[in-house]
Design an enzyme around this catalytic site. Structure first.
Site, PDB file in Angstrom:
ATOM      1  N   SER A 135     -20.649  46.733  28.050  1.00 49.94           N
ATOM      2  CA  SER A 135     -19.268  46.824  27.695  1.00 49.94           C
ATOM      3  C   SER A 135     -18.695  46.054  26.603  1.00 49.94           C
ATOM      4  O   SER A 135     -17.744  46.663  25.983  1.00 49.94           O
ATOM      5  CB  SER A 135     -18.524  46.268  29.104  1.00 49.94           C
ATOM      6  OG  SER A 135     -18.928  47.240  30.325  1.00 49.94           O
ATOM      7  N   LYS A 177     -12.544  40.549  31.787  1.00 50.60           N
ATOM      8  CA  LYS A 177     -13.269  41.678  31.793  1.00 50.60           C
ATOM      9  C   LYS A 177     -13.797  41.943  33.213  1.00 50.60           C
ATOM     10  O   LYS A 177     -14.098  40.789  33.891  1.00 50.60           O
ATOM     11  CB  LYS A 177     -14.402  41.289  30.837  1.00 50.60           C
ATOM     12  CG  LYS A 177     -15.293  42.525  30.741  1.00 50.60           C
ATOM     13  CD  LYS A 177     -14.910  43.423  29.585  1.00 50.60           C
ATOM     14  CE  LYS A 177     -15.387  44.720  29.539  1.00 50.60           C
ATOM     15  NZ  LYS A 177     -14.664  45.786  30.671  1.00 50.60           N
ATOM     16  N   ASN A 189     -28.029  53.824  40.447  1.00 54.56           N
ATOM     17  CA  ASN A 189     -28.082  53.737  38.833  1.00 54.56           C
ATOM     18  C   ASN A 189     -28.868  52.541  38.370  1.00 54.56           C
ATOM     19  O   ASN A 189     -29.720  52.370  37.654  1.00 54.56           O
ATOM     20  CB  ASN A 189     -26.554  53.488  38.299  1.00 54.56           C
ATOM     21  CG  ASN A 189     -26.507  53.307  36.839  1.00 54.56           C
ATOM     22  OD1 ASN A 189     -26.305  51.900  36.648  1.00 54.56           O
ATOM     23  ND2 ASN A 189     -26.624  54.008  35.906  1.00 54.56           N
ATOM     24  N   LYS A 238     -20.630  35.441  35.110  1.00 55.54           N
ATOM     25  CA  LYS A 238     -21.387  36.316  34.327  1.00 55.54           C
ATOM     26  C   LYS A 238     -21.170  36.292  32.980  1.00 55.54           C
ATOM     27  O   LYS A 238     -21.997  36.316  32.229  1.00 55.54           O
ATOM     28  CB  LYS A 238     -21.213  37.733  35.174  1.00 55.54           C
ATOM     29  CG  LYS A 238     -22.276  38.642  34.785  1.00 55.54           C
ATOM     30  CD  LYS A 238     -21.942  40.159  35.413  1.00 55.54           C
ATOM     31  CE  LYS A 238     -22.047  40.086  36.747  1.00 55.54           C
ATOM     32  NZ  LYS A 238     -22.196  41.381  37.440  1.00 55.54           N
ATOM     33  N   THR A 285     -27.577  48.029  33.095  1.00 58.77           N
ATOM     34  CA  THR A 285     -27.933  47.216  33.954  1.00 58.77           C
ATOM     35  C   THR A 285     -29.120  46.977  34.519  1.00 58.77           C
ATOM     36  O   THR A 285     -29.789  46.090  34.551  1.00 58.77           O
ATOM     37  CB  THR A 285     -26.714  47.695  34.985  1.00 58.77           C
ATOM     38  OG1 THR A 285     -25.467  47.435  34.322  1.00 58.77           O
ATOM     39  CG2 THR A 285     -26.654  46.303  36.052  1.00 58.77           C
ATOM     40  N   LYS A 322     -11.081  41.366  37.942  1.00 65.14           N
ATOM     41  CA  LYS A 322     -11.550  42.390  38.853  1.00 65.14           C
ATOM     42  C   LYS A 322     -10.372  43.136  39.428  1.00 65.14           C
ATOM     43  O   LYS A 322      -9.182  42.504  39.522  1.00 65.14           O
ATOM     44  CB  LYS A 322     -12.416  41.999  39.908  1.00 65.14           C
ATOM     45  CG  LYS A 322     -13.215  43.170  40.465  1.00 65.14           C
ATOM     46  CD  LYS A 322     -14.709  43.080  39.650  1.00 65.14           C
ATOM     47  CE  LYS A 322     -15.420  44.138  40.130  1.00 65.14           C
ATOM     48  NZ  LYS A 322     -16.720  44.129  39.558  1.00 65.14           N
TER      49      LYS A 322
HETATM   50  P1  NAD Z   1     -24.962  53.145  43.120  1.00 69.36           P
HETATM   51  O1  NAD Z   1     -23.869  53.640  44.035  1.00 69.36           O
HETATM   52  O2  NAD Z   1     -25.425  54.108  41.912  1.00 69.36           O
HETATM   53  O3  NAD Z   1     -26.313  53.197  44.129  1.00 69.36           O
HETATM   54  C1  NAD Z   1     -26.239  52.405  45.046  1.00 69.36           C
HETATM   55  C2  NAD Z   1     -27.613  52.484  46.033  1.00 69.36           C
HETATM   56  O4  NAD Z   1     -27.772  51.770  46.941  1.00 69.36           O
HETATM   57  C3  NAD Z   1     -27.737  54.131  46.172  1.00 69.36           C
HETATM   58  O5  NAD Z   1     -29.166  54.467  46.199  1.00 69.36           O
HETATM   59  C4  NAD Z   1     -27.569  53.789  47.989  1.00 69.36           C
HETATM   60  O6  NAD Z   1     -28.332  54.935  48.780  1.00 69.36           O
HETATM   61  C5  NAD Z   1     -27.969  52.646  48.448  1.00 69.36           C
HETATM   62  N1  NAD Z   1     -27.487  51.998  49.462  1.00 69.36           N
HETATM   63  C6  NAD Z   1     -26.149  51.931  49.700  1.00 69.36           C
HETATM   64  N2  NAD Z   1     -26.276  51.168  50.839  1.00 69.36           N
HETATM   65  C7  NAD Z   1     -27.376  50.680  51.227  1.00 69.36           C
HETATM   66  C8  NAD Z   1     -28.232  49.893  52.200  1.00 69.36           C
HETATM   67  N3  NAD Z   1     -27.395  49.406  53.573  1.00 69.36           N
HETATM   68  N4  NAD Z   1     -29.490  49.952  52.438  1.00 69.36           N
HETATM   69  C9  NAD Z   1     -30.237  50.416  51.263  1.00 69.36           C
HETATM   70  N5  NAD Z   1     -29.705  51.201  50.422  1.00 69.36           N
HETATM   71  C10 NAD Z   1     -28.443  51.368  50.178  1.00 69.36           C
HETATM   72  O7  NAD Z   1     -24.658  51.702  42.600  1.00 69.36           O
HETATM   73  P2  NAD Z   1     -25.321  50.883  41.310  1.00 69.36           P
HETATM   74  O8  NAD Z   1     -24.361  51.179  40.306  1.00 69.36           O
HETATM   75  O9  NAD Z   1     -26.717  51.075  41.421  1.00 69.36           O
HETATM   76  O10 NAD Z   1     -25.042  49.460  42.112  1.00 69.36           O
HETATM   77  C11 NAD Z   1     -25.989  48.692  42.802  1.00 69.36           C
HETATM   78  C12 NAD Z   1     -25.467  47.227  42.876  1.00 69.36           C
HETATM   79  O11 NAD Z   1     -25.674  46.734  41.653  1.00 69.36           O
HETATM   80  C13 NAD Z   1     -23.976  47.113  43.401  1.00 69.36           C
HETATM   81  O12 NAD Z   1     -24.182  45.662  44.132  1.00 69.36           O
HETATM   82  C14 NAD Z   1     -23.464  46.801  42.179  1.00 69.36           C
HETATM   83  O13 NAD Z   1     -22.179  46.007  42.343  1.00 69.36           O
HETATM   84  C15 NAD Z   1     -24.316  46.099  41.160  1.00 69.36           C
HETATM   85  N6  NAD Z   1     -24.037  46.070  39.819  1.00 69.36           N
HETATM   86  C16 NAD Z   1     -23.891  47.351  39.225  1.00 69.36           C
HETATM   87  C17 NAD Z   1     -23.667  47.442  37.982  1.00 69.36           C
HETATM   88  C18 NAD Z   1     -23.653  48.680  37.023  1.00 69.36           C
HETATM   89  O14 NAD Z   1     -23.410  48.783  35.924  1.00 69.36           O
HETATM   90  N7  NAD Z   1     -23.708  50.003  37.748  1.00 69.36           N
HETATM   91  C19 NAD Z   1     -23.404  46.414  37.095  1.00 69.36           C
HETATM   92  C20 NAD Z   1     -23.590  45.001  37.880  1.00 69.36           C
HETATM   93  C21 NAD Z   1     -23.790  45.088  39.154  1.00 69.36           C
END
Ligand code: NAD
Length: 428
Positions: free
Chosen positions: A362, A71, A222, A95, A191, A107
């Site tokens: 998921s 996954k 998100n 995870k 998340t 991945k």
């Molecule tokens: P996203 O793209 O919706 O949001 C990312 C945010 O980070 C944005 O607000 C962006 O402006 C900000 N950002 C980017 N670079 C930055 C920096 N250098 N300094 C400050 N802010 C910065 O992404 P997301 O889905 O919210 O994911 C965030 C993290 O969570 C990632 O590491 C992702 O791998 C992890 N994650 C996400 C999910 C999911 O379901 N979306 C699940 C597990 C892990």
């Protein structure tokens, strides 16, 4: 993504090696688990809109499937590398294992930049990727999902190609599908909410009431937004958030001492989680440097943006007031910074536990696909809370009993489960 001095796969292996040593894992299992079991490198010819043909490189890495089908997401990114994908596939194994769902770790990625591709070109890439890998993925082999720069639409194109090739309907072949097309309610929140379910339990453990705490968050995407929403509902107060400014190529922090207002900030942010600085200033936010979110006098830090953000260079700026770090992002803390956090006795909720709500939901999506029956949102969120809370309890109990750092405890539980599954299958 990768930068010059940071190699995610080396970090993932280093973390694994440390724990393998700690639990005296036998050499065969160690050798097996420190590398992916299978890697697919594909080259996808795509007819571009202007009639020319371009070839895009793609990957799928299946780290381990002893506990169930692989996954993990598929990323579209111009700087995608095989080592990033390897690391992320390994983290997916840990995870799924830590939240005790019957799935392995995988991945995928395609080296491309969706900003410079039309929707038709992106659709051809999705379909081309599936044509190359259809024999090696699927509902009982390896199940992709959205990740960086991919979304529900991409997943539907991939599903459609897979079903065209196989001649049958397999909605559980991929997750993150739009609601109404096999997707699960609650996935968008999963998340961020999952992060706060674990945070709520950590607060209980430290005898802290949410309403007496403050937090600072890196990112406003998100995960960050839904984490802020639930933490605020519990009574907590977020006083600072940060985000990336695409136009300037740098990040900024936004502070309000009395507490940020989520809806107000949502109203002035774009769909990438970038907040409009001028508008924020006009409604009373202090605009600070990108690193300021880390330097706040708060009880809780929630890195929810990117990997490798708390490093040996800035870890010293964390204030003595900080009691909990909830790692919402994947790999936000470097190995060196982690040592400092550990030695300072800060309660850390490690990434692969804190942000496992997404993959757990998921998994629920697949379960609903298999039944062809869909749950209400409250049911999904209720089940998510149970899973996350139970995983947190197991990790914190082991940590308390053996005086372990939470990351080490989570790794011990995950690795032991996967190693045991490999042993029971007779692989090692
Ligand atoms: P996203 O793209 O919706 O949001 C990312 C945010 O980070 C944005 O607000 C962006 O402006 C900000 N950002 C980017 N670079 C930055 C920096 N250098 N300094 C400050 N802010 C910065 O992404 P997301 O889905 O919210 O994911 C965030 C993290 O969570 C990632 O590491 C992702 O791998 C992890 N994650 C996400 C999910 C999911 O379901 N979306 C699940 C597990 C892990």
């Amino acid at each position: 993504m990768e930068n010059k001095s940071y190699n995610a796969f080396k970090t993932a292996q280093q973390q694994f090696d440390n724990i393998a040593g700690h639990i005296n894992l036998d050499s065969g299992t160690r050798e097996l688990l420190r590398v992916p079991m299978r890697e697919y490198h594909v080259n996808i010819p795509i007819r571009m809109d202007d009639g020319t043909v371009k070839v895009f490189s793609g990957f799928r890495v299946q780290h381990n499937d002893a506990l169930g089908p692989g996954k993990g997401g598929i990323r579209f990114h111009p700087l995608e590398t095989i080592d990033t994908v390897r690391a992320l596939s390994m983290w997916m194994t840990w995870k799924c294992s830590v939240v005790d769902i019957p799935l392995g770790g995988s991945k995928g990625g395609v080296v491309c930049d969706p900003h410079h591709l039309s929707l038709h070109e992106q659709e051809r890439i999705c379909r081309g990727w599936v044509r190359q890998l259809a024999r090696d993925i699927g509902p009982v082999r390896d199940v992709p999902a959205p990740d960086v720069m991919t979304n529900g639409q991409h997943m539907l194109w991939m599903l459609d190609e897979y079903e065209t090739i196989t001649g049958a309907k397999y909605p559980g072949m991929i997750t993150g599908k739009p609601v109404g097309m096999g997707g699960s309610l609650g996935r968008t929140e999963a998340t961020g909410f999952g992060v706060v379910f674990t945070l709520r339990e950590a607060l209980k453990e430290l005898n802290l009431l949410p309403e007496n705490t403050t937090a600072s968050v890196q990112g406003f995407g998100n995960v960050a937004q839904y984490a802020i929403q639930l933490y605020t509902q519990l009574g907590g107060n977020v006083i600072c958030v940060s985000c990336w400014d695409q136009a300037e190529g740098k990040s900024y922090s936004f502070k309000k001492k009395t507490g940020i207002n989520l809806d107000e900030l949502r109203g002035i942010s774009d769909r990438f989680g970038g907040i409009d600085r001028e508008k924020a200033e006009a409604i009373g936010y202090e605009i600070l440097s990108g690193e300021s979110w880390l330097e706040q006098d708060v009880d809780i830090l929630i890195p929810a943006a990117l990997e490798n953000q708390i490093t040996k260079e800035n870890v010293g700026t964390i204030k003595p007031s900080v009691k909990i770090i909830a790692e919402a992002a994947n790999g936000p803390t470097s190995v060196e910074a982690d040592e400092v956090i550990k030695s300072r006795g800060i309660f850390l909720i490690p990434d692969f536990l804190a942000n496992a709500g997404g993959v757990t939901c998921s998994y629920f999506e697949q379960v609903q696909n298999n039944m062809n029956y869909y749950w209400e949102k409250d049911e999904v969120i209720g089940k998510l809370d149970l899973k996350m809370t139970s995983a947190f309890m197991k990790v914190s109990e082991l940590a308390r009993k053996n005086d372990l750092y939470m990351r080490d405890s989570a790794y011990i539980i995950s690795i032991t489960r996967v190693a045991e599954a490999c042993k029971q299958r007779g692989w090692v």
